[in-house]
Design an enzyme around this catalytic site. Sequence first.
Site, PDB file in Angstrom:
ATOM      1  N   GLU A   1       6.718  -4.999  -7.055  1.00  0.00           N
ATOM      2  CA  GLU A   1       5.924  -3.855  -7.519  1.00  0.00           C
ATOM      3  C   GLU A   1       4.590  -4.310  -8.111  1.00  0.00           C
ATOM      4  OE1 GLU A   1       6.738  -1.187  -6.258  1.00  0.00           O
ATOM      5  OE2 GLU A   1       8.883  -1.804  -5.923  1.00  0.00           O
TER       6      GLU A   1
ATOM      7  N   HIS B   1       1.946  -4.845  -5.418  1.00  0.00           N
ATOM      8  CA  HIS B   1       1.489  -3.747  -4.947  1.00  0.00           C
ATOM      9  C   HIS B   1      -0.025  -3.377  -5.821  1.00  0.00           C
ATOM     10  CE1 HIS B   1       3.987  -2.285  -1.820  1.00  0.00           C
ATOM     11  NE2 HIS B   1       4.934  -2.148  -2.301  1.00  0.00           N
TER      12      HIS B   1
END
Length: 292
Positions: A145, A148
């Site tokens: 994450e 990202h």
Amino acid sequence: MKRVLLFLATNLAVMLVLSFTASLLGVNRFLTGNGLNLGMLLAFAALMGFGGSFISLLMSKTIAKWSTGAQVITQPGNGTEVWLVQTVQKLADRADLPMPEVAIYEGEANAFATGATRKSSLVAVSTGLLQTMSHDEVEAVLAHEVAHIANGDMVTLTLIQGVVNTFVIFLARVVGYFVDSMLRKNDEESSGPGIGYMITVVVCEIVFGILASIIVATFSRHREYRADAGAAKLMGSPTPMVAALRRLGGLDSEGLPQNMQAMGIAGGKSWLSLFSSHPPIEQRIAALQAKA
């Protein structure tokens, strides 16, 4: 999957509101009253397409918190929350990022990152993820994450969505104009778009919107590979990410509503895989092992 679906749903809702407002203000009549003005139409389509996309981006973190019930950890209340915040801080430092907000929400094993900018990002994990994975596996998911965010994926997704929105709006109105012209070719008294134009535009926006979603989903699948690779780099090895993916492959990792189950990560073996935001787990694992 969750963050992408939230973004796309918000984008669609904003576009519909903008289109309805434009119709009420008579913008369509202005664009087609004296023949189709392609230059003005393209400018209008870009304003509507990118407007909807960027409004969705700005609203993404707030909507993600509201829709999942995610609670931001402002003051860690137990050992798990302390570890979670410290781990995200460590990964953010490695990625040279400002510290994101960290949140926990009730749900099946999953996690997501969102936010309009790197300085205004959120990393959220589910209780299911924390309960079913080891610390190394959870850390790998958190690294995914954080990758990202480091890759600027939400902004890039916004730009791609803005481009496809623009062409959907533009092409739908071009087709609508010509269909309406054919239906009223012997009507010399009426001016401006008629009912044929409005119906055709709505139908075309739905059809072209479905095709556009395939383009956006294709990009989304590619960015998942990049985030997996980014996680491996942040962790110093692909092994934890591979282990996390294998664990996710044996869990209900989405917890999506019934009407969205077909678009989940378990797709990929039918034509519905074209609309999936994530590649199949086995392909992601193979990609990581190939790079290793």
